[in-house]
Design an enzyme around this catalytic site. Structure first.
Site, PDB file in Angstrom:
ATOM      1  N   LYS A  55      -2.696  11.330  12.694  1.00 23.62           N
ATOM      2  CA  LYS A  55      -3.326  10.843  11.463  1.00 23.62           C
ATOM      3  C   LYS A  55      -2.754  11.685  10.337  1.00 23.62           C
ATOM      4  CE  LYS A  55      -7.589  10.772   8.855  1.00 23.62           C
ATOM      5  NZ  LYS A  55      -9.036  10.929   8.792  1.00 23.62           N
ATOM      6  N   GLY A  86     -16.078  11.730   2.807  1.00 28.18           N
ATOM      7  CA  GLY A  86     -17.397  12.377   2.774  1.00 28.18           C
ATOM      8  C   GLY A  86     -18.294  11.929   1.643  1.00 28.18           C
ATOM      9  N   ALA A  89     -12.596   6.688   5.815  1.00 30.95           N
ATOM     10  CA  ALA A  89     -13.206   7.555   4.802  1.00 30.95           C
ATOM     11  C   ALA A  89     -14.089   6.809   3.809  1.00 30.95           C
ATOM     12  CB  ALA A  89     -12.159   8.334   4.018  1.00 30.95           C
ATOM     13  N   GLY A  90     -15.164   7.487   3.426  1.00 36.18           N
ATOM     14  CA  GLY A  90     -16.052   6.989   2.381  1.00 36.18           C
ATOM     15  C   GLY A  90     -17.189   6.122   2.873  1.00 36.18           C
ATOM     16  N   ASN A 116     -16.799   9.744  10.033  1.00 38.54           N
ATOM     17  CA  ASN A 116     -17.194  11.029  10.601  1.00 38.54           C
ATOM     18  C   ASN A 116     -18.521  11.493  10.011  1.00 38.54           C
ATOM     19  OD1 ASN A 116     -17.473  13.712  11.435  1.00 38.54           O
ATOM     20  ND2 ASN A 116     -15.378  14.252  11.080  1.00 38.54           N
ATOM     21  N   THR A 117     -18.496  11.833   8.706  1.00 34.34           N
ATOM     22  CA  THR A 117     -19.655  12.478   8.094  1.00 34.34           C
ATOM     23  C   THR A 117     -20.922  11.623   8.186  1.00 34.34           C
ATOM     24  OG1 THR A 117     -18.042  13.391   6.555  1.00 34.34           O
ATOM     25  CG2 THR A 117     -20.335  13.803   6.066  1.00 34.34           C
TER      26      THR A 117
END
Lengths: 257, 65
Positions: free
Chosen positions: A95, A156, A183-184, A205-206
């Site tokens: 990645k 995040g 992301a986001g 992830n977050t």
């Protein structure tokens, strides 16, 4: 769905950072059904062996790993990190992240394309973390990328899909390249929305790691992603400006004056 | 001689990267290495000689997004 010839059933790719504990990370991965998790590499501190125990834990879950070049700001850093990751994790997958801006973690797309060119020639299978910019995506494909990972919003931030139009355009322009929103993403409805646009997968992830109950949230994302994919395949209706009664009006009883 | 490992200064005997990593307690661990910003594969650590002032990076698997 396949990435570089690897067939996958789950369309959820899960990050492994920021969980309250390794145990909860393991539970979240299992609840998500993810077959691919992202990992990173960092300086190994003296006697602690934190990296060694993390690696044993990931290995025990039997998932495929996608190492990242998070934190790299230059082509040189990203390329060297990719070399180290390939040896450490025994995979050609990378990645690729080359970050420019600290506040938004927006990728340096010029450095990204340059690093992708170098790594593709060396046989890496690249998952570039990019923006939804069509011209940049075209350059990445030219460089040899066979997966594209545009951001939904800054890493995040939990803001969802900031530019639906741009993401739709990317999908239309690259019908045969696996596209992953990376992301986001903050809540399952964001992930479902990405899937309804025809995206192949979502990497997050977050949103799971920092939920009150990460394993439950992982399951919620898995269901939303599956639902979004089913909806895309079922061909959603187009929105329209005027109301159209869903109940037939013909045969309605005449009850007024 | 003085070298730097993950940013910390160490006084080590002149030798190869492999010997130095063993001496510093990294032997047998799952790690990857770079010297002065260039990747050094595990296979060539035992033939990579270190020099005064070399900057060595030793990385291991870590959580990531």
């Amino acid at each position: 769905m396949s990435f570089y010839g690897v067939e996958l059933k789950s369309r959820l790719l899960l990050g492994t950072a920021r969980y309250p504990s390794p145990k909860i990370l393991g539970e979240a991965i299992q609840a998500s059904g993810a077959e691919v998790v992202t990992v990173s590499l960092r300086r190994e501190a003296g006697p602690e062996r934190a990296g060694q125990s993390f690696w044993s834990m990931v290995r025990s879950l039997g998932v495929r790993v996608l190492p990242n070049t998070a934190g790299c700001h230059t082509v040189k850093e990203a390329v060297t990190t990719a070399h180290m990751a390939r040896e450490l994790f025994e995979t050609p997958w990378i990645k690729l992240e080359v970050i420019r801006d600290e506040d938004t973690l927006q990728p340096d797309v010029f450095g990204l394309v340059e690093a992708a060119q170098v790594l593709a020639e060396e046989g890496f299978e690249i998952f570039p973390y990019t923006t939804e910019d069509l011209a940049v995506a075209d350059r990445l494909v030219e460089a040899g990328c066979r997966v594209l990972m545009p951001w939904g919003a800054p890493i995040g931030s939990a803001r969802g899909l900031n530019n639906v139009y741009g993401l739709k355009a990317l999908r239309a322009h690259f019908p045969d390249i696996p596209l992953v929103v990376d992301a986001g993403v903050g809540v399952p409805s964001h992930a479902a929305a990405a899937m309804e646009l025809g995206y192949d997968a979502v990497l997050l992830n977050t949103a799971v790691a920092e939920a009150g109950d990460p394993a439950a949230m992982a399951r919620a994302f898995a269901l939303a992603i599956e639902g979004g994919r089913l909806a895309f395949n079922a061909q959603p209706m187009e929105p329209r400006d005027m109301a159209v009664p869903s109940t037939p009006t013909i045969g309605r009883a005449a009850l007024g004056d | 001689m003085q070298i730097y490992v993950n940013g910390d200064q160490h006084d080590v005997e002149p030798g190869t990267l492999a010997v130095t990593l063993d001496a510093l307690g990294f032997g047998g661990r799952k790690i990857a290495t770079a010297v002065n910003g260039r990747f050094v594969a595990a296979a060539v650590r035992s033939t990579t000689k270190l020099a005064e002032g070399d900057q060595i990076e030793v990385v291991a698997p870590m959580q990531g997004g």
